[in-house]
Design an enzyme around this catalytic site. Structure first.
Site, short mmCIF file in Angstrom:
data_model
loop_
_atom_site.label_atom_id
_atom_site.label_comp_id
_atom_site.label_asym_id
_atom_site.label_seq_id
_atom_site.Cartn_x
_atom_site.Cartn_y
_atom_site.Cartn_z
N PHE B 116 17.93 7.75 -23.36
CA PHE B 116 16.56 8.21 -23.16
C PHE B 116 16.56 9.73 -23.18
O PHE B 116 17.60 10.36 -22.96
CB PHE B 116 16.02 7.71 -21.81
CG PHE B 116 14.83 6.80 -21.93
CD1 PHE B 116 14.98 5.50 -22.38
CD2 PHE B 116 13.56 7.24 -21.58
CE1 PHE B 116 13.88 4.67 -22.49
CE2 PHE B 116 12.46 6.40 -21.68
CZ PHE B 116 12.61 5.11 -22.13
N GLN B 236 2.34 15.53 -17.44
CA GLN B 236 3.15 15.26 -18.63
C GLN B 236 2.36 14.64 -19.77
O GLN B 236 1.63 13.68 -19.57
CB GLN B 236 4.28 14.29 -18.25
CG GLN B 236 5.15 13.87 -19.42
CD GLN B 236 6.45 13.25 -18.95
OE1 GLN B 236 6.49 12.07 -18.60
NE2 GLN B 236 7.50 14.04 -18.91
N HIS B 238 3.14 12.61 -22.92
CA HIS B 238 4.21 11.84 -23.56
C HIS B 238 4.06 12.02 -25.06
O HIS B 238 2.96 11.93 -25.59
CB HIS B 238 4.08 10.37 -23.17
CG HIS B 238 5.25 9.52 -23.56
ND1 HIS B 238 5.55 9.25 -24.87
CD2 HIS B 238 6.19 8.91 -22.82
CE1 HIS B 238 6.64 8.49 -24.90
NE2 HIS B 238 7.05 8.27 -23.68
N LEU B 248 0.84 3.86 -24.96
CA LEU B 248 2.21 4.35 -24.94
C LEU B 248 3.12 3.60 -25.92
O LEU B 248 3.12 2.38 -25.97
CB LEU B 248 2.77 4.19 -23.52
CG LEU B 248 4.20 4.66 -23.30
CD1 LEU B 248 4.28 6.16 -23.46
CD2 LEU B 248 4.69 4.22 -21.94
N GLU B 251 9.67 5.82 -25.24
CA GLU B 251 10.74 6.69 -25.69
C GLU B 251 11.97 5.87 -26.08
O GLU B 251 12.83 6.33 -26.83
CB GLU B 251 11.09 7.61 -24.51
CG GLU B 251 11.90 8.82 -24.82
CD GLU B 251 11.88 9.74 -23.60
OE1 GLU B 251 10.80 10.24 -23.25
OE2 GLU B 251 12.94 9.95 -23.02
N ARG B 282 10.51 15.36 -22.72
CA ARG B 282 9.18 15.09 -23.26
C ARG B 282 8.36 16.34 -23.51
O ARG B 282 7.63 16.43 -24.50
CB ARG B 282 8.43 14.15 -22.33
CG ARG B 282 9.03 12.77 -22.36
CD ARG B 282 8.40 11.84 -21.35
NE ARG B 282 9.02 10.52 -21.48
CZ ARG B 282 8.79 9.52 -20.65
NH1 ARG B 282 7.97 9.67 -19.63
NH2 ARG B 282 9.38 8.36 -20.85
N HIS B 369 0.09 11.36 -19.72
CA HIS B 369 0.91 10.23 -19.30
C HIS B 369 1.25 10.20 -17.82
O HIS B 369 1.20 9.15 -17.19
CB HIS B 369 2.20 10.25 -20.12
CG HIS B 369 3.11 9.09 -19.89
ND1 HIS B 369 2.70 7.79 -20.06
CD2 HIS B 369 4.41 9.04 -19.50
CE1 HIS B 369 3.71 6.98 -19.78
NE2 HIS B 369 4.76 7.70 -19.43
N ARG B 411 8.92 15.56 -15.97
CA ARG B 411 9.70 14.39 -15.57
C ARG B 411 10.52 13.86 -16.74
O ARG B 411 10.04 13.80 -17.87
CB ARG B 411 8.76 13.28 -15.08
CG ARG B 411 9.47 11.98 -14.77
CD ARG B 411 8.57 10.95 -14.14
NE ARG B 411 7.59 10.39 -15.04
CZ ARG B 411 7.85 9.50 -16.01
NH1 ARG B 411 9.10 9.08 -16.22
NH2 ARG B 411 6.88 9.03 -16.76
#
Lengths: 233, 596
Positions: B116, B236, B238, B248, B251, B282, B369, B411
């Site tokens: 990730f 954030q 995304h 979404l 990732e 991100r 996000h 994050r």
């Protein structure tokens, strides 16, 4: 394009009986039915009541009957269902207002099948091992989002609300076929009841209704077979 | 008005709330109050994985996870809390597995893990497999598993009760007020301890991955009660939301080898993050995408790019990158493997785009996000209310609503699910301990008056404004000017616009006079929350004259540790935002330039 919606309305505070309201809204073919309901609520009639949250088919809030079949309003597009829509609450549960039904009987059935993992007394320090094949055995039924679309499409459930219904059986299946679980026999006994799996007459409405494409009828069949071959005494 | 009494009440039935409930109910009478049926909570939408250095497939350890998270936070995260979380991660993942969570599995039967963004082998700088996953529905499985365990443990639930106020007496928690959706009746819950676990507020922005329910109720309620909000400028975006819808795309797609392509068919992330490329964190990827689109290299010149996970393309770039399987074989994927690992993503693309990701690229754009900011807490999840971290007795927060801060300015993927299980558990334990040693505070007189006044205002507006119009204008200006990239002038415009919308909001009128399931009343009350949070966010962002993590400014492009290595605190006083700051907790990681 224009979409004509006929929507079930019932407010027990003010209405003696249910009726239908008609709305016409501008829409794109790729709009979700939920988008149309949102537009109506925002600009035409703020009193329209329905549930929704994630808006992409994973939270299970907005199951409703759209042109006679159970769908999630956020997972069906105008281009999939056409420009004349009849929208009603799911069947077999008491209507509380408009498209909102009382989900408590549904969750009561769910809770009745031991819908939780019962592990060994002794747990390893790390994870319990499980082969990819054993994990795959119950993969399909882990997808359930408890939207109620299957149970409320089932004629056996409509005929008798004491039937636990396909959603509860799907959630029992998820544990019955989990190699780690220790309460398989107890669940099979529960589903061997007069209101258990034998109420299923393989009509397949549930499989068609499932927005997660779970093979619901097959899962019910597998539980029936497990009951038939298990020692339950 | 009905009265209830529990030692601990938990507001919100998502992952953090349910984890808190499992632990609090062991030591105190506990109730979970949720505006949704708990299984509808947004935790269920999380896809790719929960981060924990199990090292099942390759070498990994909690220290690397800690460093990656500190670096990912752009050094704004509190290092003691981050270390606490990352150390607890393996044990809490095993705990979830012992609760029956159906993780995907490796051939040897251990929990499967995937790479990730921002998670690395600290020796090589290359991506490490740290995200423990259950296909691409890890959040769904966490939510279901925790709810199942709550049923097993007979936790008390008040489903579809919407908490609208926090009650305090003598400077400590006294309970909450909730509206029962089914009847419209107000209920007072008298409690020794209150845990907020209400999630985030992505609905402030036009394009978002967030549920309708994500309206920032917890932060708005506490702001109105004089509690500050921390680091609200850090939100954030995304990188991969479905174009125009914002849904979404995990990732994990890039973890499985998917790449981002611009309108020229170029894998542009090679230029922005030469080592980890598409698996940079991100904020870095979203900014790169923004710059590509701004330079006219969107697909057909439009505001989207392609995320491509078709096997031939994945294999092509995997070969170029020299990527291998954990056992050392070259990484070669197949349509079958992609289908097996990303079934929900493929389903979303079929349903909403008519696109088959196994044969076609997915059109994506950055989508609002996750809230790094929120209600300030210390690492024990106790809410703290000033720059000296003074504890507000009996009030706790955990999960996305809280700012511990473990995410700082950005994050890392998989750390949200980790955050909510680790700190959800902590909140449950701490609140129960607190309740065992404390008496009930007296309820304030007329406890529902503050809320009644808010609802009366919504019912008695002139009706000259539509709530939906105000929401639309708020979302647009916040997306345009307090989004991926920011400049002084735009943020100033946003602040002014939000203030104008706050004024116009006073003319909104709830048309529905009914009591039963009056969702219009609650939706409009939620909009009042979003407006407050938008204002706090824009004002906090405007004041921060640097670029850090998700807060990226064209006019102040560099991080400025000398002036800005500090947390923002924002209070709402008489409708005006007042700002303050507090230091970041540093243990052993000195701020460094952040390169991926």
């Amino acid at each position: 394009m224009q979409v004509k919606l006929t929507i079930f309305r019932y407010d027990p505070e003010n209405d003696k009986k249910p009726h239908f309201d008609k709305f016409t809204v501008e829409a794109e073919p790729t709009d979700r039915v939920l988008d149309l309901l949102e537009y109506i609520k925002d600009y035409k009639d703020g009193t329209l009541a329905y549930r929704r949250s994630c808006a992409h088919g994973v939270c299970g809030s907005d199951a409703m009957r759209i042109n006679g079949v159970n769908r999630l309003a956020c997972k069906v597009l105008v281009q999939d269902v056409g420009t004349t829509l009849k929208v009603e609450p799911i069947l077999g549960l008491p209507v509380q207002r408009d498209l909102i039904v009382d989900m408590e009987p549904f969750f009561d059935h769910y809770k009745s099948v031991i819908p939780y993992f019962v592990g060994s007394e002794e747990m390893p320090q790390k994870e319990q091992l499980q082969s990819p094949e054993d994990r795959e055995r119950f993969d399909d039924t882990t997808k359930c989002i408890l939207c109620g679309a299957c149970t409320t499409s089932c004629p056996s459930f409509w005929a008798n609300g004491n039937y636990v219904g396909p959603a509860a059986i799907v959630n029992a299946h998820r544990f019955i076929f989990d190699s780690r679980d220790q309460a398989v026999v107890e669940r099979l006994k529960i589903l061997n009841d007069q209101f258990g799996v034998y109420r299923c007459h393989t009509i397949f409405n549930c499989t068609d209704a499932c927005p997660r494409e779970i093979q619901v009828t097959q899962a019910v069949g597998e539980v029936k077979k497990a009951i038939a071959t298990a020692r339950l005494d | 008005m009905k009265h209830h009494q529990y030692e601990v009440v938990i507001v919100g039935g998502g992952g953090a709330g349910l984890m808190a409930a499992l632990y609090a109910s062991k030591g105190a009478s506990t109730a979970v109050i949720s505006k949704l049926y708990p299984t509808r909570s947004h935790t269920g939408a999380a896809q790719g994985g929960v981060g924990a250095a199990l090292g099942n497939a390759e070498e990994d350890n909690a220290e690397w996870h800690t460093y990656d998270t500190v670096k990912g936070s752009d050094y704004l995260g509190d290092q003691d809390s981050i270390e606490f979380m990352c150390k607890a991660a393996p044990e809490v993942v095993y705990e979830l597995e012992h609760m029956g969570l159906p993780f995907s599995r490796n051939e040897d039967g251990t929990i499967a893990q995937r790479p990730f963004g921002g998670h690395t082998n600290n020796n090589t700088g290359k991506p490490v497999t740290r995200a423990c996953y259950a296909a691409d529905r890890t959040g769904h499985m966490i939510l279901q598993t925790l709810y199942q365990q709550c049923i097993k443990n007979k936790v008390n639930f008040y489903d579809e009760y919407h908490v609208v106020d926090l009650l305090m007496s003598n400077g400590a928690a006294a309970g909450v007020v909730a509206l029962e959706l089914a009847t419209g009746e107000l209920h007072v819950f008298h409690a020794k301890a209150v845990i907020f676990a209400t999630g985030g507020h992505g609905r402030v922005w036009e394009i978002t991955s967030n549920a309708y329910a994500y309206t920032g109720d917890g932060v708005a309620i506490t702001l109105r009660r004089g509690i500050p909000a921390e680091d609200m400028e850090f939100f954030q975006f995304h990188p991969t939301g479905i174009y125009r819808m914002g849904i979404l795309i995990t990732e994990g797609v890039r973890g499985e080898g998917g790449v981002l392509l611009n309108g020229d068919g170029e894998r542009f992330m090679e230029r922005y993050a030469p080592t980890v490329k598409d698996l940079a964190s991100r904020d870095v990827v979203s900014r790169a995408m923004y710059l590509e689109m701004k330079a006219g290299r969107g697909i057909n010149g439009k505001r989207y790019l392609y995320l491509d996970v078709t096997p031939d393309l994945v294999n092509h770039y995997a070969t170029l990158d020299g990527r291998t399987r954990p056992d050392g074989r070259p990484y070669v994927t197949s349509a079958e493997e992609i289908l097996g690992k990303l079934p929900d993503i493929i389903d979303f693309c079929h349903t909403y785009l008519g696109v088959d990701p196994v044969t076609q690229p997915m059109p994506v754009q950055p989508t609002a996000h996750y809230a790094m900011g929120g209600i300030p807490t210390n690492m024990r999840t106790e809410v703290v209310i000033d720059a000296k971290n003074k504890v507000l007795p009996g009030v706790y927060a955990a999960g996305e609503v809280a700012c511990v801060s473990v995410h700082g300015a950005n994050r890392l993927g998989t750390n949200s699910l980790l955050d909510l299980v680790v700190f959800g558990r902590e909140a449950g334990v701490r609140a129960a301990e607190f309740a065992q040693g404390a008496d009930f505070q007296p309820l304030p007189e007329n406890p529902a008056d503050f809320v009644r006044a808010q609802f009366d205002a919504l019912r008695n507006g002139s009706g000259s404004e539509k709530a939906a119009d105000i929401a639309k204008e708020m979302k647009e200006i916040m997306f345009d000017h307090v989004g991926v990239f920011r400049v002084e002038e735009g943020m100033q415009q946003a602040v002014e616009k939000i203030r104008e919308l706050q004024e116009r909001f006073k003319n909104v009128r709830v048309a529905d006079e009914g009591k039963l399931y009056n969702t219009e009343l609650l939706n409009i009350w939620e909009l009042s929350n979003l407006l407050d949070l938008a204002e706090v966010t824009a004002v906090s962002a405007l004041a921060r004259k640097e670029s850090r993590g998700a807060h990226a400014r064209d006019d102040y492009p560099d991080r400025d540790d000398r002036k800005w290595l500090k947390h923002t605190l924002a209070w709402l006083e008489d409708g005006k935002v007042k700002l303050g700051y507090k230091p970041v907790v540093k243990t052993k990681y000195e701020p460094k330039k952040r390169v991926y």
